[in-house]
Design a protein around this motif. Sequence first.
Motif, PDB file in Angstrom:
ATOM      1  N   GLY A   1      -2.222  47.554   4.217  1.00 40.20           N
ATOM      2  CA  GLY A   1      -0.499  47.838   4.385  1.00 40.20           C
ATOM      3  C   GLY A   1      -0.584  48.842   5.552  1.00 40.20           C
ATOM      4  N   CYS A   2      -1.570  49.189   6.004  1.00 41.86           N
ATOM      5  CA  CYS A   2      -0.379  50.860   7.231  1.00 41.86           C
ATOM      6  C   CYS A   2      -0.667  49.284   8.486  1.00 41.86           C
ATOM      7  CB  CYS A   2      -2.139  50.763   8.005  1.00 41.86           C
ATOM      8  SG  CYS A   2      -3.378  49.606   9.333  1.00 41.86           S
ATOM      9  N   THR A   3       0.171  48.238   8.672  1.00 42.41           N
ATOM     10  CA  THR A   3       1.220  47.781   9.776  1.00 42.41           C
ATOM     11  C   THR A   3       2.050  46.771   9.131  1.00 42.41           C
ATOM     12  OG1 THR A   3       0.249  45.440   9.924  1.00 42.41           O
ATOM     13  CG2 THR A   3      -1.524  46.591  10.947  1.00 42.41           C
ATOM     14  N   ALA A   4       3.347  46.829  10.464  1.00 40.88           N
ATOM     15  CA  ALA A   4       4.691  46.271  10.013  1.00 40.88           C
ATOM     16  C   ALA A   4       4.468  45.686  11.337  1.00 40.88           C
ATOM     17  CB  ALA A   4       4.804  47.228   9.783  1.00 40.88           C
ATOM     18  N   GLY A   5       5.172  44.008  11.658  1.00 41.53           N
ATOM     19  CA  GLY A   5       4.714  43.294  12.249  1.00 41.53           C
ATOM     20  C   GLY A   5       3.448  42.339  12.560  1.00 41.53           C
ATOM     21  N   PRO A   6       3.910  41.541  13.763  1.00 39.37           N
ATOM     22  CA  PRO A   6       4.884  42.104  14.697  1.00 39.37           C
ATOM     23  C   PRO A   6       5.580  41.572  15.109  1.00 39.37           C
ATOM     24  CG  PRO A   6       2.475  40.452  15.134  1.00 39.37           C
ATOM     25  CD  PRO A   6       2.485  40.634  13.838  1.00 39.37           C
ATOM     26  N   ARG A   7       6.592  41.539  16.054  1.00 36.42           N
ATOM     27  CA  ARG A   7       7.807  41.726  16.235  1.00 36.42           C
ATOM     28  C   ARG A   7       8.352  41.466  17.386  1.00 36.42           C
ATOM     29  NH1 ARG A   7      11.380  45.738  17.428  1.00 36.42           N
ATOM     30  NH2 ARG A   7      10.668  47.749  17.345  1.00 36.42           N
ATOM     31  N   ARG A   8       9.031  40.792  17.634  1.00 34.39           N
ATOM     32  CA  ARG A   8       9.858  40.503  18.975  1.00 34.39           C
ATOM     33  C   ARG A   8      10.783  41.531  19.475  1.00 34.39           C
ATOM     34  NH1 ARG A   8       9.504  34.525  21.550  1.00 34.39           N
ATOM     35  NH2 ARG A   8      10.647  35.157  23.073  1.00 34.39           N
ATOM     36  N   THR A   9      10.933  41.993  21.158  1.00 34.97           N
ATOM     37  CA  THR A   9      11.583  43.026  21.313  1.00 34.97           C
ATOM     38  C   THR A   9      12.932  42.507  22.122  1.00 34.97           C
ATOM     39  OG1 THR A   9      10.854  43.573  23.135  1.00 34.97           O
ATOM     40  CG2 THR A   9      10.466  44.850  21.007  1.00 34.97           C
ATOM     41  N   PRO A  10      14.059  42.815  22.176  1.00 34.01           N
ATOM     42  CA  PRO A  10      14.636  42.299  23.459  1.00 34.01           C
ATOM     43  C   PRO A  10      14.936  42.640  24.412  1.00 34.01           C
ATOM     44  CG  PRO A  10      16.398  43.657  21.440  1.00 34.01           C
ATOM     45  CD  PRO A  10      14.447  43.687  21.226  1.00 34.01           C
ATOM     46  N   TRP A  11      13.395  43.625  24.890  1.00 38.46           N
ATOM     47  CA  TRP A  11      13.780  44.075  26.159  1.00 38.46           C
ATOM     48  C   TRP A  11      11.988  43.504  26.487  1.00 38.46           C
ATOM     49  CZ3 TRP A  11      14.017  47.279  22.570  1.00 38.46           C
ATOM     50  CH2 TRP A  11      13.829  47.507  21.439  1.00 38.46           C
ATOM     51  N   ASN A  12      11.160  42.423  25.903  1.00 38.25           N
ATOM     52  CA  ASN A  12      10.708  41.530  26.322  1.00 38.25           C
ATOM     53  C   ASN A  12       9.022  41.826  25.590  1.00 38.25           C
ATOM     54  OD1 ASN A  12      10.839  38.562  27.017  1.00 38.25           O
ATOM     55  ND2 ASN A  12       9.851  39.081  28.942  1.00 38.25           N
TER      56      ASN A  12
ATOM     57  N   VAL B   1       5.758  42.488  22.541  1.00 39.86           N
ATOM     58  CA  VAL B   1       5.585  42.428  21.150  1.00 39.86           C
ATOM     59  C   VAL B   1       5.187  43.616  20.868  1.00 39.86           C
ATOM     60  CG1 VAL B   1       4.095  40.930  19.717  1.00 39.86           C
ATOM     61  CG2 VAL B   1       5.136  39.700  21.758  1.00 39.86           C
ATOM     62  N   ASP B   2       5.286  44.442  19.544  1.00 38.45           N
ATOM     63  CA  ASP B   2       5.546  45.087  19.650  1.00 38.45           C
ATOM     64  C   ASP B   2       4.534  45.195  17.205  1.00 38.45           C
ATOM     65  OD1 ASP B   2       6.498  46.619  21.215  1.00 38.45           O
ATOM     66  OD2 ASP B   2       7.926  47.575  19.938  1.00 38.45           O
ATOM     67  N   LEU B   3       3.183  45.905  17.950  1.00 42.76           N
ATOM     68  CA  LEU B   3       2.549  46.129  17.079  1.00 42.76           C
ATOM     69  C   LEU B   3       2.927  47.562  15.748  1.00 42.76           C
ATOM     70  CD1 LEU B   3       1.402  45.192  13.910  1.00 42.76           C
ATOM     71  CD2 LEU B   3      -0.944  45.543  15.184  1.00 42.76           C
ATOM     72  N   GLU B   4       3.909  47.192  14.772  1.00 42.63           N
ATOM     73  CA  GLU B   4       3.326  49.888  14.219  1.00 42.63           C
ATOM     74  C   GLU B   4       2.584  49.588  13.175  1.00 42.63           C
ATOM     75  OE1 GLU B   4       6.656  51.951  11.130  1.00 42.63           O
ATOM     76  OE2 GLU B   4       7.368  50.997  13.044  1.00 42.63           O
ATOM     77  N   VAL B   5       1.875  50.906  13.562  1.00 44.25           N
ATOM     78  CA  VAL B   5       0.341  50.957  12.790  1.00 44.25           C
ATOM     79  C   VAL B   5       0.874  51.783  12.391  1.00 44.25           C
ATOM     80  CG1 VAL B   5      -1.689  50.812  12.348  1.00 44.25           C
ATOM     81  CG2 VAL B   5      -1.150  49.369  13.896  1.00 44.25           C
ATOM     82  N   THR B   6       0.381  52.651  11.193  1.00 48.82           N
ATOM     83  CA  THR B   6      -0.005  53.520  10.088  1.00 48.82           C
ATOM     84  C   THR B   6      -1.209  53.983  10.074  1.00 48.82           C
ATOM     85  OG1 THR B   6       2.616  53.701   9.369  1.00 48.82           O
ATOM     86  CG2 THR B   6       1.404  55.884   8.259  1.00 48.82           C
ATOM     87  N   THR B   7      -1.385  55.423  10.945  1.00 47.58           N
ATOM     88  CA  THR B   7      -2.621  55.814  10.844  1.00 47.58           C
ATOM     89  C   THR B   7      -2.949  56.946   9.775  1.00 47.58           C
ATOM     90  OG1 THR B   7      -2.879  58.024  11.858  1.00 47.58           O
ATOM     91  CG2 THR B   7      -3.018  55.901  13.783  1.00 47.58           C
ATOM     92  N   PRO B   8      -4.258  57.050   9.496  1.00 45.00           N
ATOM     93  CA  PRO B   8      -4.576  57.852   8.557  1.00 45.00           C
ATOM     94  C   PRO B   8      -3.978  59.185   8.793  1.00 45.00           C
ATOM     95  CG  PRO B   8      -7.461  56.304   9.238  1.00 45.00           C
ATOM     96  CD  PRO B   8      -5.716  56.063  10.257  1.00 45.00           C
ATOM     97  N   GLU B   9      -3.985  59.365   9.601  1.00 49.11           N
ATOM     98  CA  GLU B   9      -2.934  61.231   9.537  1.00 49.11           C
ATOM     99  C   GLU B   9      -1.850  61.144   9.490  1.00 49.11           C
ATOM    100  OE1 GLU B   9      -4.497  59.072  12.762  1.00 49.11           O
ATOM    101  OE2 GLU B   9      -6.030  59.458  12.219  1.00 49.11           O
ATOM    102  N   ASN B  10      -1.175  59.228   9.264  1.00 48.51           N
ATOM    103  CA  ASN B  10       0.109  59.812   9.186  1.00 48.51           C
ATOM    104  C   ASN B  10       1.150  59.238   9.897  1.00 48.51           C
ATOM    105  OD1 ASN B  10       2.140  58.237   6.963  1.00 48.51           O
ATOM    106  ND2 ASN B  10       2.257  60.205   6.052  1.00 48.51           N
ATOM    107  N   ALA B  11       0.678  58.876  11.228  1.00 46.04           N
ATOM    108  CA  ALA B  11       0.790  58.510  12.704  1.00 46.04           C
ATOM    109  C   ALA B  11       2.187  57.309  12.779  1.00 46.04           C
ATOM    110  CB  ALA B  11       0.396  59.340  13.556  1.00 46.04           C
ATOM    111  N   ARG B  12       2.800  57.016  12.953  1.00 48.44           N
ATOM    112  CA  ARG B  12       2.970  55.841  13.820  1.00 48.44           C
ATOM    113  C   ARG B  12       3.016  55.683  15.072  1.00 48.44           C
ATOM    114  NH1 ARG B  12       7.763  54.324  10.984  1.00 48.44           N
ATOM    115  NH2 ARG B  12       8.208  56.394  10.303  1.00 48.44           N
ATOM    116  N   VAL B  13       1.970  54.710  15.259  1.00 41.35           N
ATOM    117  CA  VAL B  13       1.792  53.881  16.585  1.00 41.35           C
ATOM    118  C   VAL B  13       2.405  52.732  16.614  1.00 41.35           C
ATOM    119  CG1 VAL B  13      -0.783  53.482  17.659  1.00 41.35           C
ATOM    120  CG2 VAL B  13      -0.693  55.448  16.363  1.00 41.35           C
TER     121      VAL B  13
END
Length: 168
Positions: free
Chosen positions: A115-126, A128-140
């Motif tokens: 459950g720590c990832t969101a995406g991947p998703r394509r962006t308008p700036w060309n 592909v981004d994958l959002e990951v929430t790390t054990p420290e609760n950081a958004r990478v």
Amino acid sequence: MTHTFPAFEVGPVPAPGTDATPPEPFRGIYAMPMFTTLPAPDLALSADFWIRGLGFLDLFSVPGQITHLRRWTFQDVLLVPGERPDRTPPVSVSFACVLNQIEEIAAVCEELRPGCTAGPRRTPWNTVDLEVTTPENARVVMTAARPHTPGSAEAEHLRSIGITPPGE
């Protein structure tokens, strides 16, 4: 007016492409122009996630005090003892990767922390981004540039905001 110029040779990021090869993790010592410091309640657990999930290496550690992680040149993270925030903050930190790494990073991170990832998703700036929430609760955000496609929605978007797409 702002004057810009191509300077891609300064950084380690390869040209976009489905077959782009990422550089090896960089073990050199340099004056870091930018780095992220994250408080972590369990340095070993956090380091393991960053190493196995996000592809960093342990450049050096002082047990119980600091773990200096590195991926590519200029991709440095310092883990230090501290409390994990209750909520993931809205701010994020992004690291470049290549397209063929996105799915693997997502799979390994999900295996380590379901459950720590969101995406991947394509962006308008060309990208592909994958959002990951790390054990420290950081958004990478792991971000990979996509090859330029003339006439694509992304190329038109870039042109509409005053950026000439590559090769045009």
